[in-house]
Design a protein around this motif. Structure first.
Motif, PDB file in Angstrom:
ATOM      1  N   UNK A  12       0.891  -1.352   0.121  1.00  0.00           N
ATOM      2  CA  UNK A  12       0.278  -0.312   0.199  1.00  0.00           C
ATOM      3  C   UNK A  12       1.067   1.366   0.231  1.00  0.00           C
ATOM      4  N   UNK A  13       2.130   1.562   0.267  1.00  0.00           N
ATOM      5  CA  UNK A  13       3.153   2.498   0.727  1.00  0.00           C
ATOM      6  C   UNK A  13       3.680   2.873  -0.905  1.00  0.00           C
ATOM      7  N   UNK A  14       4.180   1.903  -1.107  1.00  0.00           N
ATOM      8  CA  UNK A  14       4.415   1.792  -2.265  1.00  0.00           C
ATOM      9  C   UNK A  14       3.825   2.123  -3.658  1.00  0.00           C
ATOM     10  N   UNK A  15       1.998   1.654  -3.774  1.00  0.00           N
ATOM     11  CA  UNK A  15       1.703   2.358  -4.730  1.00  0.00           C
ATOM     12  C   UNK A  15       0.902   3.386  -4.131  1.00  0.00           C
ATOM     13  N   UNK A  16       0.686   3.738  -2.881  1.00  0.00           N
ATOM     14  CA  UNK A  16       0.333   5.474  -2.415  1.00  0.00           C
ATOM     15  C   UNK A  16       2.145   6.332  -3.532  1.00  0.00           C
ATOM     16  N   UNK A  17       3.031   5.537  -3.270  1.00  0.00           N
ATOM     17  CA  UNK A  17       4.092   6.794  -3.088  1.00  0.00           C
ATOM     18  C   UNK A  17       4.131   7.063  -4.807  1.00  0.00           C
ATOM     19  N   UNK A  18       3.762   5.789  -5.574  1.00  0.00           N
ATOM     20  CA  UNK A  18       3.453   5.736  -7.384  1.00  0.00           C
ATOM     21  C   UNK A  18       2.522   6.837  -7.768  1.00  0.00           C
ATOM     22  N   UNK A  25      -3.568   4.182 -11.400  1.00  0.00           N
ATOM     23  CA  UNK A  25      -3.459   3.766 -10.537  1.00  0.00           C
ATOM     24  C   UNK A  25      -2.827   2.292 -11.056  1.00  0.00           C
ATOM     25  N   UNK A  26      -3.585   1.798 -12.177  1.00  0.00           N
ATOM     26  CA  UNK A  26      -3.808   0.395 -12.348  1.00  0.00           C
ATOM     27  C   UNK A  26      -1.742  -0.061 -12.453  1.00  0.00           C
ATOM     28  N   UNK A  27      -1.667   0.887 -13.595  1.00  0.00           N
ATOM     29  CA  UNK A  27      -0.015   0.970 -13.539  1.00  0.00           C
ATOM     30  C   UNK A  27       1.155   0.785 -11.707  1.00  0.00           C
ATOM     31  N   UNK A  28       0.908   1.175 -11.370  1.00  0.00           N
ATOM     32  CA  UNK A  28       1.025   1.164  -9.693  1.00  0.00           C
ATOM     33  C   UNK A  28       0.593  -0.078  -9.427  1.00  0.00           C
ATOM     34  N   UNK A  29      -0.628  -0.570  -9.249  1.00  0.00           N
ATOM     35  CA  UNK A  29      -0.812  -1.368  -8.347  1.00  0.00           C
ATOM     36  C   UNK A  29      -0.052  -2.957  -9.424  1.00  0.00           C
ATOM     37  N   UNK A  30      -0.146  -3.020 -10.346  1.00  0.00           N
ATOM     38  CA  UNK A  30       0.410  -3.849 -10.881  1.00  0.00           C
ATOM     39  C   UNK A  30       1.786  -4.317 -11.313  1.00  0.00           C
TER      40      UNK A  30
END
Length: 61
Positions: A12-18, A25-30
């Protein structure tokens, strides 16, 4: 995402940073799940449904 607890807090932290850096969002989560687990892990079988749930939780449609 800042209220997220448990075993996926790091993701979650890494996704938030991205997201904060402007990644969609889709690219960040993947990308995060590919880095933490294996490439394409959220694109296989029932995990594809999990990807959609994550995106919905991020209020992304």
């Amino acid at each position: 995402m800042e209220n997220m607890e448990g075993e996926y807090w790091s993701q979650a932290r890494d996704i938030g940073e991205r997201l904060a850096a402007g990644e969609d969002p889709r690219s960040a989560v993947l990308a995060v799940f590919d880095e933490w687990f294996w490439e394409g892990c959220l694109l296989e079988g029932a995990r594809a449904e999990a990807l959609e749930k994550i995106l919905n939780e991020l209020k992304i449609f």
